[in-house]
Design a protein around this motif. Structure first.
Motif, PDB file in Angstrom:
ATOM      1  N   SER A  70       0.832  -1.203   0.000  1.00  0.00           N
ATOM      2  CA  SER A  70       0.000   0.000   0.000  1.00  0.00           C
ATOM      3  C   SER A  70       0.871   1.259   0.000  1.00  0.00           C
ATOM      4  N   ALA A  71       1.924   1.244   0.814  1.00  0.00           N
ATOM      5  CA  ALA A  71       2.819   2.403   0.879  1.00  0.00           C
ATOM      6  C   ALA A  71       3.548   2.613  -0.439  1.00  0.00           C
ATOM      7  N   ILE A  72       3.939   1.525  -1.099  1.00  0.00           N
ATOM      8  CA  ILE A  72       4.619   1.642  -2.396  1.00  0.00           C
ATOM      9  C   ILE A  72       3.667   2.214  -3.438  1.00  0.00           C
ATOM     10  N   CYS A  73       2.424   1.732  -3.447  1.00  0.00           N
ATOM     11  CA  CYS A  73       1.416   2.298  -4.361  1.00  0.00           C
ATOM     12  C   CYS A  73       1.284   3.799  -4.143  1.00  0.00           C
ATOM     13  N   ASP A  74       1.201   4.195  -2.889  1.00  0.00           N
ATOM     14  CA  ASP A  74       1.055   5.608  -2.550  1.00  0.00           C
ATOM     15  C   ASP A  74       2.245   6.412  -3.069  1.00  0.00           C
ATOM     16  N   SER A  75       3.445   5.890  -2.882  1.00  0.00           N
ATOM     17  CA  SER A  75       4.649   6.589  -3.315  1.00  0.00           C
ATOM     18  C   SER A  75       4.710   6.720  -4.832  1.00  0.00           C
ATOM     19  N   ILE A  76       4.342   5.664  -5.549  1.00  0.00           N
ATOM     20  CA  ILE A  76       4.353   5.721  -7.019  1.00  0.00           C
ATOM     21  C   ILE A  76       3.332   6.722  -7.533  1.00  0.00           C
ATOM     22  N   LEU A  77       2.111   6.624  -7.030  1.00  0.00           N
ATOM     23  CA  LEU A  77       1.049   7.492  -7.548  1.00  0.00           C
ATOM     24  C   LEU A  77       1.354   8.959  -7.296  1.00  0.00           C
ATOM     25  N   ARG A 325       9.977   4.406 -11.160  1.00  0.00           N
ATOM     26  CA  ARG A 325      11.290   4.220 -10.529  1.00  0.00           C
ATOM     27  C   ARG A 325      11.466   5.181  -9.356  1.00  0.00           C
ATOM     28  N   LYS A 326      11.117   6.428  -9.565  1.00  0.00           N
ATOM     29  CA  LYS A 326      11.263   7.411  -8.500  1.00  0.00           C
ATOM     30  C   LYS A 326      10.401   7.042  -7.294  1.00  0.00           C
ATOM     31  N   GLY A 327       9.175   6.594  -7.546  1.00  0.00           N
ATOM     32  CA  GLY A 327       8.286   6.196  -6.458  1.00  0.00           C
ATOM     33  C   GLY A 327       8.832   5.021  -5.677  1.00  0.00           C
ATOM     34  N   LEU A 328       9.433   4.068  -6.387  1.00  0.00           N
ATOM     35  CA  LEU A 328      10.013   2.899  -5.726  1.00  0.00           C
ATOM     36  C   LEU A 328      11.224   3.276  -4.883  1.00  0.00           C
ATOM     37  N   GLU A 329      12.009   4.181  -5.384  1.00  0.00           N
ATOM     38  CA  GLU A 329      13.217   4.578  -4.665  1.00  0.00           C
ATOM     39  C   GLU A 329      12.915   5.461  -3.463  1.00  0.00           C
ATOM     40  N   MET A 330      11.836   6.229  -3.534  1.00  0.00           N
ATOM     41  CA  MET A 330      11.534   7.200  -2.484  1.00  0.00           C
ATOM     42  C   MET A 330      10.611   6.664  -1.398  1.00  0.00           C
ATOM     43  N   VAL A 331      10.059   5.469  -1.571  1.00  0.00           N
ATOM     44  CA  VAL A 331       9.077   4.974  -0.602  1.00  0.00           C
ATOM     45  C   VAL A 331       9.714   4.797   0.771  1.00  0.00           C
ATOM     46  N   ARG A 332       8.968   5.200   1.776  1.00  0.00           N
ATOM     47  CA  ARG A 332       9.359   5.019   3.171  1.00  0.00           C
ATOM     48  C   ARG A 332       8.165   4.446   3.931  1.00  0.00           C
ATOM     49  N   TRP A 333       8.433   3.519   4.836  1.00  0.00           N
ATOM     50  CA  TRP A 333       7.347   2.915   5.607  1.00  0.00           C
ATOM     51  C   TRP A 333       7.889   2.590   6.992  1.00  0.00           C
ATOM     52  N   PRO A 334       7.705   3.498   7.954  1.00  0.00           N
ATOM     53  CA  PRO A 334       8.312   3.339   9.283  1.00  0.00           C
ATOM     54  C   PRO A 334       7.955   2.009   9.945  1.00  0.00           C
ATOM     55  N   GLY A 335       8.947   1.431  10.625  1.00  0.00           N
ATOM     56  CA  GLY A 335       8.720   0.195  11.364  1.00  0.00           C
ATOM     57  C   GLY A 335       8.833  -1.055  10.536  1.00  0.00           C
ATOM     58  N   ARG A 336       9.100  -0.891   9.241  1.00  0.00           N
ATOM     59  CA  ARG A 336       9.266  -2.051   8.367  1.00  0.00           C
ATOM     60  C   ARG A 336      10.682  -2.004   7.799  1.00  0.00           C
ATOM     61  N   ALA A 337      11.494  -2.963   8.209  1.00  0.00           N
ATOM     62  CA  ALA A 337      12.897  -3.024   7.760  1.00  0.00           C
ATOM     63  C   ALA A 337      13.565  -1.660   7.927  1.00  0.00           C
ATOM     64  N   GLN A 338      13.337  -1.040   9.064  1.00  0.00           N
ATOM     65  CA  GLN A 338      13.853   0.304   9.336  1.00  0.00           C
ATOM     66  C   GLN A 338      15.025   0.229  10.309  1.00  0.00           C
ATOM     67  N   VAL A 449       6.723  11.478  14.646  1.00  0.00           N
ATOM     68  CA  VAL A 449       5.686  10.832  13.856  1.00  0.00           C
ATOM     69  C   VAL A 449       6.023  11.007  12.382  1.00  0.00           C
ATOM     70  N   GLU A 450       6.024   9.910  11.639  1.00  0.00           N
ATOM     71  CA  GLU A 450       6.305   9.988  10.201  1.00  0.00           C
ATOM     72  C   GLU A 450       5.081   9.605   9.389  1.00  0.00           C
TER      73      GLU A 450
END
Length: 450
Positions: A70-77, A325-338, A449-450
């Protein structure tokens, strides 16, 4: 030296949170009457289920990776742009409803990648709370879901609302959405078995409940016992194959009648080698090899979302490989592999991931060589032993701690011992097993908070 800290839930604070907590304790039902109840709550709050249709919903279910996807979708869009009828351009405006939160409950409702502001959260809370007056209120998750609808439509509607299911799919309250633009199912496994069933096949049935007639569904590679269930549900729900050109199966001109594959497999888009190949050379913003599967699912979802949007709107979405590509590279999702450091513990590197199944634990990049510091009640020791069996964490020594502070004392003590033995580098601490634990640690150490 590597340690692990495992779970205890976070204590929320603040007046609104206290009210929400009381709603949480009231519980939610997960059965055939769930969706009629939620539709009734929508009406009492001044909405209809059809109000979601104008939000161009992406609906995502799954056992593992649904939050990351879901976070990756958000970042791409958010890298895509919309060209209005008059020729003006603007970024796609996104809304994301997910769970759980880490530090503050408003993290569950995001607009353009950020948690809604305290004022916006308060306004949405008041709007829903006041609508019910003295009548019984929806349960915790449902209440927040209603709040998200208000937040995503006020003052300006989002162009895309990404909804992550809570538990399951068939009877999950988010499944009141009647006409999403596209649905997605991430990797399936055993979880919430008391509610969803004891086998992957039973769980697949629930997750596939988000499939809708005439709507394409993108699916991650699945265990063999899940595939027939998903295919049967695809036929039952009368879904359609993706319309995005890069997602269509087979060669041009191949007639479906000549295709010997089961009809259900012709309807679903299961992420394949071609999808994965397109991600080569891209460094994801999320760590872990398994995230590339989530990314492939998200890319396919976003391509289909854009295709559906352009077919059904006068305005048009533009965005291609570079934006993806930019969306994939910029995605952030706190608490997951952080990975994170705290000012209070500068000589300790904390690695956070909410893994809570054997599969997820094996996906973690970090392994525990010697011992694990567990902040769990004694009664949960058997659960942890069962989950870690057969994983890289199976033979770690267990320390039972009564509180997070007690666990941190163990961590600091072991770090000091290592330094006294002239072990170079920071202590490496893996915090896993529960998103609630990760939230508690972030709150305890004053993270933003992120």
């Amino acid at each position: 030296m590597q340690l692990s800290v495992l779970p205890k839930s976070v204590l929320d604070q603040g007046h609104l949170q206290a009210i929400l907590e009381s709603l949480r304790k009231s519980g939610n039902s997960l059965n055939k009457i769930s969706l009629p109840e939620v539709r009734g709550f929508l009406v009492r709050a001044g909405y209809q289920a059809s109000d979601f249709n104008k939000l161009n919903v992406i609906h995502i279910a799954g056992t593992k990776g649904k939050g990351s996807t879901s976070a990756i979708c958000d970042s791409i869009l958010r890298q895509f742009r919309i060209i209005e009828k008059d020729g003006t351009e603007r970024p796609v405006r996104t809304g994301l409803f997910s769970s759980p939160h880490l530090i503050q409950v408003r993290e569950r409702i995001r607009i353009n990648g950020s948690p809604i502001s305290p004022d916006a959260f308060s306004n949405s809370f008041s709007r829903v709370w006041d609508a019910f007056g003295s009548e019984p209120k929806p349960g915790y998750f449902r209440f927040l879901f209603l709040m998200s609808l208000h937040a995503f439509t006020t003052p300006t509607a989002v162009d895309a609302a990404i909804l992550e299911t809570g538990i399951g799919g068939e009877y999950d309250c988010t499944n009141v959405v009647e006409r999403p633009s596209v649905t997605g199912i991430t990797s399936l496994g055993l979880d919430h078995q008391a509610l969803l069933g004891s086998t992957v096949a039973q769980i697949a049935w629930h997750k596939a409940g988000i499939m809708k007639p005439g709507v394409a569904c993108v699916v991650a590679p699945q265990p063999s016992e899940a595939i027939p269930v998903l295919e049967a549900r695809a036929v039952e729900r009368a879904i359609v194959p993706p319309s995005a050109p890069s997602l269509k199966y087979g060669k041009v001109g191949v007639n479906a009648i000549d295709d010997v594959r089961p009809r259900g497999s012709r309807l679903l888009h299961v992420v394949n080698d071609t999808d994965m190949e397109s991600l080569k050379g891209i460094k994801l913003g999320l760590s872990g090899a398994h995230q590339y599967t989530n990314a492939a699912v998200a890319v396919a979802i976003c391509k289909e979302w854009a295709e559906v949007y352009n077919r059904t709107h006068e305005s048009k979405v533009v965005g291609g490989d570079e934006e993806i590509r930019k969306g994939l590279e910029m995605v952030r999702w706190p608490g997951r592999a952080q990975s994170i450091n705290f000012e209070e513990f500068l000589d300790i590197d904390f690695h956070l991931d909410g893994a809570h199944t054997p599969e997820n634990l094996n996906n973690l990049n970090m392994t525990i060589e010697k011992e694990a510091a567990l902040k769990i009640p004694l009664s949960n020791k058997e659960s942890w032993n069962r989950v870690r069996a057969g994983t890289v964490h199976e033979f770690a020594t267990v320390h039972l701690c009564e509180s997070l502070d007690d666990a941190l004392e163990v961590v600091v003590s072991r770090s000091t011992e290592s330094k006294n033995k002239s072990v170079s580098g920071n202590a490496q601490v893996l915090v896993t097993g529960s998103m609630h634990l990760i939230g508690a640690l972030l709150t305890r150490c004053g993270a933003a908070v992120e």
